[in-house]
Design a protein around this motif. Sequence first.
Motif, mmCIF file in Angstrom:
data_model
loop_
_atom_site.group_PDB
_atom_site.id
_atom_site.type_symbol
_atom_site.label_atom_id
_atom_site.label_comp_id
_atom_site.label_asym_id
_atom_site.label_seq_id
_atom_site.Cartn_x
_atom_site.Cartn_y
_atom_site.Cartn_z
ATOM 1 N N HIS A 66 56.074 100.626 5.663
ATOM 2 C CA HIS A 66 55.549 101.734 6.470
ATOM 3 C C HIS A 66 54.395 101.287 7.361
ATOM 4 C CE1 HIS A 66 54.516 105.963 7.304
ATOM 5 N NE2 HIS A 66 53.255 105.625 7.105
ATOM 6 N N TYR A 76 58.420 107.158 6.477
ATOM 7 C CA TYR A 76 57.577 108.153 5.820
ATOM 8 C C TYR A 76 57.058 107.758 4.443
ATOM 9 C CZ TYR A 76 57.560 112.203 8.878
ATOM 10 O OH TYR A 76 57.298 113.061 9.907
ATOM 11 N N ILE A 92 55.842 118.105 9.204
ATOM 12 C CA ILE A 92 55.159 116.969 8.591
ATOM 13 C C ILE A 92 55.670 116.855 7.168
ATOM 14 C CG2 ILE A 92 52.952 115.970 7.921
ATOM 15 C CD1 ILE A 92 51.628 117.605 10.105
ATOM 16 N N ARG A 113 55.595 115.283 3.461
ATOM 17 C CA ARG A 113 54.618 114.683 2.548
ATOM 18 C C ARG A 113 55.277 114.405 1.203
ATOM 19 N NH1 ARG A 113 51.481 118.638 5.222
ATOM 20 N NH2 ARG A 113 49.638 117.801 6.271
ATOM 21 N N LYS A 122 51.510 109.584 12.259
ATOM 22 C CA LYS A 122 51.244 108.160 12.458
ATOM 23 C C LYS A 122 50.990 107.856 13.929
ATOM 24 C CE LYS A 122 53.719 105.040 10.199
ATOM 25 N NZ LYS A 122 54.769 104.028 9.867
ATOM 26 N N ASN A 134 57.593 110.490 12.622
ATOM 27 C CA ASN A 134 56.306 110.614 11.932
ATOM 28 C C ASN A 134 55.207 110.841 12.969
ATOM 29 O OD1 ASN A 134 53.940 110.255 10.417
ATOM 30 N ND2 ASN A 134 54.959 108.834 9.015
#
Length: 290
Positions: free
Chosen positions: A118, A104, A165, A167, A186, A183
């Motif tokens: 990532h 993340y 989600i 953030r 993604k 995720n």
Amino acid sequence: YNYLPYLTRKFRFVVLPYIIVSLPAIINRLFLEPGTWEPDFLMDSSLFTKGAYLIATGKHLGPFWFIPMIVLFYIISPVFIAIDKPWFYKFIFPVLLIGTLFTYRFGYFSNSIDSAIHFLPVYIFGIFVSRYRTVFTEGKDWPVVVMLFLYLLLVFLEVTDILPIYRLNSAADAASDLFFGFNSPKLRMMLLCLILLKFFYKVQHINMPVLKLLGDYSFGLYFIHLYVIIFLDTLYRKVINPEPIYSIWLYIGMLVLTVAISLSIIWITKKIFGKNIRMDCMARLQQLGG
């Protein structure tokens, strides 16, 4: 593929424009916002050191975190050449692809190393798709239908908060929040890439001048759009309404104005400086990706 000429091209076509376009934001950080953004270890450093830190991290402007991260990929590009083999995609890539769905930390509030971790499997995913693109574009349509169904299902699950989600909203979040977790955005974006690849292959014979224009100027749009957004937001707050208004029509208007003004700036820049400015952005975008 020659490593040193490759890095030289990347410096000319990616890093140098990044440094030039970064100057207004860096000047703003150093002289108009001193003491408001520096990490503790930079507080007593020189202006040069602070400026170098901003260039190396992209912390001076929201979208610019991407450039220091992609430079790391340029540096290790011989590794990508070495692993671009069928055995890698058969035995190792699936593990990386699954692993990337559980990271993340990336972006402006994170750091270049976390962002590279990532996005590394996503970058390799792009190499994989490029190598086997005819399999996707010329194959049967039903896999794309399945991917579209999965994409819409993920959208539904995210909108209804069934799939959370995560953030990063601050540097403190990046230091303490979840590093590993499913995720879904993604996965959704990778599915969308394959869907769009198939779609644009199907409609490639159709003349789409607006889409072509946006593609040709995409590199310039990436670099200057946030400057334009900041200008429009400031103008709106000072002239029309100091309080933020959340309206879909206002959002669409800002989007159209941002793109139109950004394109105008790029067009004027090309007219003033000619071809030497190298703002023919498809060439730049190709340099950016590989």
